[in-house]
Design a protein around this motif. Structure first.
Motif, PDB file in Angstrom:
ATOM      1  N   VAL A   1      -2.752   8.006  -4.696  1.00 53.70           N
ATOM      2  CA  VAL A   1      -3.759   8.657  -3.848  1.00 53.70           C
ATOM      3  C   VAL A   1      -3.856  10.128  -4.248  1.00 53.70           C
ATOM      4  O   VAL A   1      -2.840  10.763  -4.530  1.00 53.70           O
ATOM      5  N   ALA A   2      -5.085  10.627  -4.271  1.00 53.91           N
ATOM      6  CA  ALA A   2      -5.288  12.035  -4.660  1.00 53.91           C
ATOM      7  C   ALA A   2      -4.394  12.939  -3.807  1.00 53.91           C
ATOM      8  O   ALA A   2      -4.303  12.732  -2.595  1.00 53.91           O
ATOM      9  N   PRO A   3      -3.717  13.910  -4.434  1.00 48.70           N
ATOM     10  CA  PRO A   3      -2.715  14.735  -3.731  1.00 48.70           C
ATOM     11  C   PRO A   3      -3.237  15.348  -2.440  1.00 48.70           C
ATOM     12  O   PRO A   3      -2.530  15.357  -1.429  1.00 48.70           O
ATOM     13  N   GLU A   4      -4.500  15.820  -2.427  1.00 49.74           N
ATOM     14  CA  GLU A   4      -4.996  16.484  -1.197  1.00 49.74           C
ATOM     15  C   GLU A   4      -5.189  15.492  -0.039  1.00 49.74           C
ATOM     16  O   GLU A   4      -5.274  15.886   1.113  1.00 49.74           O
ATOM     17  N   LYS A   5      -5.257  14.206  -0.366  1.00 50.07           N
ATOM     18  CA  LYS A   5      -5.457  13.214   0.713  1.00 50.07           C
ATOM     19  C   LYS A   5      -4.168  12.476   1.051  1.00 50.07           C
ATOM     20  O   LYS A   5      -4.116  11.674   1.994  1.00 50.07           O
ATOM     21  N   ARG A   6      -3.121  12.730   0.296  1.00 46.50           N
ATOM     22  CA  ARG A   6      -1.915  11.904   0.397  1.00 46.50           C
ATOM     23  C   ARG A   6      -1.262  11.959   1.778  1.00 46.50           C
ATOM     24  O   ARG A   6      -0.886  10.945   2.349  1.00 46.50           O
TER      25      ARG A   6
ATOM     26  N   PHE B   1      -3.261  10.177   4.434  1.00 48.55           N
ATOM     27  CA  PHE B   1      -3.179   8.741   4.117  1.00 48.55           C
ATOM     28  C   PHE B   1      -1.844   8.169   4.611  1.00 48.55           C
ATOM     29  O   PHE B   1      -1.796   7.137   5.296  1.00 48.55           O
ATOM     30  N   ALA B   2      -0.762   8.876   4.295  1.00 51.66           N
ATOM     31  CA  ALA B   2       0.582   8.411   4.682  1.00 51.66           C
ATOM     32  C   ALA B   2       0.708   8.336   6.205  1.00 51.66           C
ATOM     33  O   ALA B   2       1.321   7.418   6.751  1.00 51.66           O
ATOM     34  N   ARG B   3       0.108   9.318   6.875  1.00 59.19           N
ATOM     35  CA  ARG B   3       0.177   9.326   8.338  1.00 59.19           C
ATOM     36  C   ARG B   3      -0.529   8.113   8.944  1.00 59.19           C
ATOM     37  O   ARG B   3      -0.032   7.487   9.857  1.00 59.19           O
TER      38      ARG B   3
ATOM     39  N   LEU C   1       0.836  -1.211   0.000  1.00 63.35           N
ATOM     40  CA  LEU C   1       0.000   0.000   0.000  1.00 63.35           C
ATOM     41  C   LEU C   1       0.866   1.254   0.000  1.00 63.35           C
ATOM     42  O   LEU C   1       0.545   2.245  -0.655  1.00 63.35           O
ATOM     43  N   LYS C   2       1.970   1.197   0.751  1.00 64.62           N
ATOM     44  CA  LYS C   2       2.873   2.350   0.818  1.00 64.62           C
ATOM     45  C   LYS C   2       3.406   2.692  -0.558  1.00 64.62           C
ATOM     46  O   LYS C   2       3.542   3.859  -0.928  1.00 64.62           O
TER      47      LYS C   2
END
Ligand SMILES: Nc1ncnc2c1ncn2[C@@H]1O[C@H](COP(=O)(O)OP(=O)(O)OP(=O)(O)O)[C@@H](O)[C@H]1O
Ligand SMILES: [Mg+2]
Length: 248
Positions: free
Chosen positions: A55-60, A63-65, A48-49
């Protein structure tokens, strides 16, 4: 009546010990079973990483966190399982030819400050040139000698004498730990070797049962010569023949 009560109590203790051993086995099995799904989850999380770029840039960032948090928690769980399994598995015995007189002296050193503070005298009556026995020094030192010595100290409280005697004959090597702390309550001579049997406020009652198990694993015996009102003598006896087998 008293005998029946004692029998019921014994059965209660044995049942408790059996249940505890059973729970131990279950917990170890469960820990084993949890390892492989955890590994699979961790592997998939790594995948997934790698897909983070999709992943859409505004959610990236969020998401990563979250992925990092799951990663950390899973690693914690993996470490916990590894530690638990290492603890649950009884370590394999590592037998080394050992001078028992020397091992006793080493264990005594650990207790020296306490012995001094409590004014407990130690008399070492050692047979010279003792036959070197095959022992797991850590298990025997901590699990047997230290447990017996601690019991003697706790029994004496303050001002008393502990005598340590080593002997050998054609077949056996023995160690006696004798104290003048009043002895075991009459009639309780066998009970005290059972798990959870303790007369102390903060005792687990496991010391003597662990000590006896370790001595048995070395092919020997741990017995009590009780003198109520005077003191107790615990004797560890190790057969030489068995020891020779181990040393091969
Ligand atoms: N040297 C001794 N003299 C008299 N009684 C003893 C002696 N050693 C042990 N006992 C009795 O046997 C009981 C069981 O001993 P054991 O070492 O198994 O557990 P514990 O000392 O009570 O607790 P733990 O060892 O877990 O701290 C003790 O509570 C005590 O009543
Ligand atoms: Mg004890």
């Amino acid at each position: 009546m008293a005998a029946k009560k004692r029998k019921d109590e014994n059965e209660g203790q044995e049942e408790r010990a059996r249940r505890l051993a059973y729970i131990g086995t279950l917990a170890t099995g469960l820990a084993h079973e949890m390892r492989s799904p955890l590994n699979a989850m961790k592997l998939n999380l790594e995948l997934l990483k790698e897909d983070l770029a999709y992943v859409a840039p505004e959610k990236r960032e969020a998401f990563a966190r979250r992925v990092a948090l799951i990663d950390r928690e899973m690693e914690g769980l993996q470490n916990l399982l590894t530690e638990f399994l290492a603890f649950a598995r009884p370590p394999k015995m590592q037998l080394l030819a050992t001078d028992l007189n020397e091992l006793i002296a080493q264990v005594l050193e650990l207790l020296e400050p306490e012995l001094k503070a409590k004014h407990i005298e130690v008399v070492s009556d050692f047979q010279k040139g003792l036959y070197p026995v095959g022992l797991d020094q850590h298990q025997f030192g901590r699990g047997v000698l230290l447990n017996l010595l601690k019991n003697a100290v706790e029994q004496i409280g303050e001002h008393g004498t502990i005598t340590l005697r080593t002997r050998e004959d054609d077949e056996r090597v023995s160690v006696c730990v004798e104290d003048n702390g009043g002895g075991v309550v009459a009639g309780k001579e066998e009970e005290i070797f059972k798990p959870f049997e303790s007369t102390k406020e903060h005792g687990t009652g496991l010391g003597l049962s662990i000590a006896r198990r370790i001595v048995h694993e070395h092919g020997g015996d741990l017995t009590l010569d009780n003198h109520p009102g005077k003191g107790a003598i615990f004797t560890i006896s190790l057969p030489k023949s068995k020891i020779l087998e181990y040393n091969e």
